[in-house]
Design a protein around this motif. Structure first.
Motif, PDB file in Angstrom:
ATOM      1  N   VAL A   1      24.856   5.544 -26.458  1.00 46.25           N
ATOM      2  CA  VAL A   1      24.734   5.696 -27.896  1.00 46.25           C
ATOM      3  C   VAL A   1      23.480   6.514 -28.173  1.00 46.25           C
ATOM      4  CG1 VAL A   1      24.462   4.492 -30.096  1.00 46.25           C
ATOM      5  CG2 VAL A   1      25.863   3.479 -28.276  1.00 46.25           C
ATOM      6  N   ILE A   2      23.658   7.609 -28.905  1.00 44.94           N
ATOM      7  CA  ILE A   2      22.534   8.498 -29.195  1.00 44.94           C
ATOM      8  C   ILE A   2      22.304   8.533 -30.702  1.00 44.94           C
ATOM      9  CG2 ILE A   2      21.679  10.862 -29.008  1.00 44.94           C
ATOM     10  CD1 ILE A   2      23.487  11.118 -26.512  1.00 44.94           C
TER      11      ILE A   2
ATOM     12  N   GLN B   1      24.367   0.916 -23.003  1.00 41.89           N
ATOM     13  CA  GLN B   1      24.760  -0.473 -23.250  1.00 41.89           C
ATOM     14  C   GLN B   1      26.127  -0.757 -22.644  1.00 41.89           C
ATOM     15  OE1 GLN B   1      24.539  -0.361 -27.541  1.00 41.89           O
ATOM     16  NE2 GLN B   1      26.724   0.050 -27.759  1.00 41.89           N
ATOM     17  N   ASP B   2      26.448  -2.039 -22.599  1.00 41.22           N
ATOM     18  CA  ASP B   2      27.737  -2.501 -22.076  1.00 41.22           C
ATOM     19  C   ASP B   2      28.020  -1.946 -20.680  1.00 41.22           C
ATOM     20  OD1 ASP B   2      28.150  -3.843 -24.502  1.00 41.22           O
ATOM     21  OD2 ASP B   2      29.081  -2.084 -25.397  1.00 41.22           O
ATOM     22  N   LEU B   3      27.050  -2.123 -19.777  1.00 39.07           N
ATOM     23  CA  LEU B   3      27.236  -1.664 -18.408  1.00 39.07           C
ATOM     24  C   LEU B   3      28.435  -2.370 -17.784  1.00 39.07           C
ATOM     25  CD1 LEU B   3      24.276  -0.691 -18.931  1.00 39.07           C
ATOM     26  CD2 LEU B   3      23.938  -1.033 -16.500  1.00 39.07           C
ATOM     27  N   GLY B   4      29.206  -1.601 -17.029  1.00 42.45           N
ATOM     28  CA  GLY B   4      30.391  -2.170 -16.406  1.00 42.45           C
ATOM     29  C   GLY B   4      30.805  -1.395 -15.181  1.00 42.45           C
ATOM     30  N   TRP B   5      31.709  -1.988 -14.440  1.00 47.69           N
ATOM     31  CA  TRP B   5      32.268  -1.375 -13.239  1.00 47.69           C
ATOM     32  C   TRP B   5      33.689  -0.952 -13.559  1.00 47.69           C
ATOM     33  CZ3 TRP B   5      30.601   0.457  -8.812  1.00 47.69           C
ATOM     34  CH2 TRP B   5      31.521   0.728  -7.814  1.00 47.69           C
TER      35      TRP B   5
ATOM     36  N   GLY C   1      24.483  -9.389 -19.158  1.00 49.96           N
ATOM     37  CA  GLY C   1      23.065  -9.727 -19.247  1.00 49.96           C
ATOM     38  C   GLY C   1      22.145  -8.622 -18.757  1.00 49.96           C
ATOM     39  N   ILE C   2      22.708  -7.551 -18.208  1.00 48.41           N
ATOM     40  CA  ILE C   2      21.887  -6.420 -17.777  1.00 48.41           C
ATOM     41  C   ILE C   2      21.951  -5.356 -18.865  1.00 48.41           C
ATOM     42  CG2 ILE C   2      21.580  -4.611 -16.049  1.00 48.41           C
ATOM     43  CD1 ILE C   2      22.869  -6.498 -14.029  1.00 48.41           C
ATOM     44  N   GLY C   3      20.799  -5.006 -19.376  1.00 44.95           N
ATOM     45  CA  GLY C   3      20.738  -4.022 -20.455  1.00 44.95           C
ATOM     46  C   GLY C   3      20.828  -4.717 -21.791  1.00 44.95           C
ATOM     47  N   PRO C   4      20.829  -4.006 -22.846  1.00 45.21           N
ATOM     48  CA  PRO C   4      20.876  -2.556 -22.931  1.00 45.21           C
ATOM     49  C   PRO C   4      19.531  -1.921 -22.540  1.00 45.21           C
ATOM     50  CG  PRO C   4      20.590  -3.459 -25.119  1.00 45.21           C
ATOM     51  CD  PRO C   4      20.761  -4.625 -24.175  1.00 45.21           C
ATOM     52  N   PHE C   5      19.629  -0.652 -22.142  1.00 44.45           N
ATOM     53  CA  PHE C   5      18.443   0.120 -21.804  1.00 44.45           C
ATOM     54  C   PHE C   5      18.206   1.110 -22.931  1.00 44.45           C
ATOM     55  CE2 PHE C   5      20.230  -1.367 -17.831  1.00 44.45           C
ATOM     56  CZ  PHE C   5      19.119  -1.940 -17.238  1.00 44.45           C
TER      57      PHE C   5
ATOM     58  N   GLN D   1      11.604  11.572 -24.981  1.00 42.90           N
ATOM     59  CA  GLN D   1      11.260  11.382 -23.565  1.00 42.90           C
ATOM     60  C   GLN D   1      12.500  11.513 -22.680  1.00 42.90           C
ATOM     61  OE1 GLN D   1       9.393   7.537 -23.785  1.00 42.90           O
ATOM     62  NE2 GLN D   1       7.342   8.439 -23.887  1.00 42.90           N
ATOM     63  N   TYR D   2      13.616  11.012 -23.140  1.00 45.64           N
ATOM     64  CA  TYR D   2      14.883  11.095 -22.410  1.00 45.64           C
ATOM     65  C   TYR D   2      15.258  12.556 -22.184  1.00 45.64           C
ATOM     66  CZ  TYR D   2      19.865   9.784 -21.552  1.00 45.64           C
ATOM     67  OH  TYR D   2      21.113   9.578 -21.032  1.00 45.64           O
ATOM     68  N   GLU D   3      15.200  13.346 -23.243  1.00 38.07           N
ATOM     69  CA  GLU D   3      15.548  14.766 -23.128  1.00 38.07           C
ATOM     70  C   GLU D   3      14.546  15.515 -22.265  1.00 38.07           C
ATOM     71  OE1 GLU D   3      16.093  16.017 -27.182  1.00 38.07           O
ATOM     72  OE2 GLU D   3      18.077  15.068 -27.286  1.00 38.07           O
TER      73      GLU D   3
END
Length: 125
Positions: free
Chosen positions: A54-55, A63-67, A82-86, A92-94
């Motif tokens: 999401v930008i 967010q919503d990390l998954g396999w 439970g991991i994230g969101p980051f 800084q990202y760019e």
């Protein structure tokens, strides 16, 4: 697992950077963005760690990390619950992604020179 940036080169690297910055469509039909893929082949059929990216005007959120794999509709969110969101500051990202072409050129120069790379780089393909 290996970063999609680590396994990409040339124009593919630029495409992966664009996907992570929301400037290109995801390689997955559901719009989720692969972050880490199979280190042997990079194929999404082997599975990938993906996220919803999401930008906003001042932030980028993974967010919503998954396999998931590219041949099934389901995303396994349970194992990464439970991991994230980051959350990253967009500027800084760019800026971090602006360094990617320089690092890739350095990597290519090292490969052509025949000099041994650091131990952590030997796990690549």
């Amino acid at each position: 697992m290996a970063s999609v940036l680590w396994l990409s080169a040339g124009s593919e690297l630029g495409l992966e950077v664009d996907r992570l910055q929301g400037r290109a469509a995801s390689s997955l039909d559901d719009g989720r963005v692969p972050l880490y893929v199979c280190p042997e082949c990079g194929d999404l059929g082997c599975g990938a760690l993906t996220a919803v990216v999401v930008i906003t005007s001042d932030q980028v959120v993974w967010q919503d990390l998954g396999w998931q794999v590219d041949y099934q509709d389901e995303v396994d969110l349970e194992d990464l619950d439970g991991i994230g969101p980051f959350v990253f500051q967009r500027a800084q990202y760019e800026a971090a992604f602006a360094a990617v072409p320089v690092l890739d050129a350095y990597r290519q120069t090292e490969q052509q020179s025949g000099q041994p790379s650091p131990w952590w780089m030997r796990w690549r393909r």
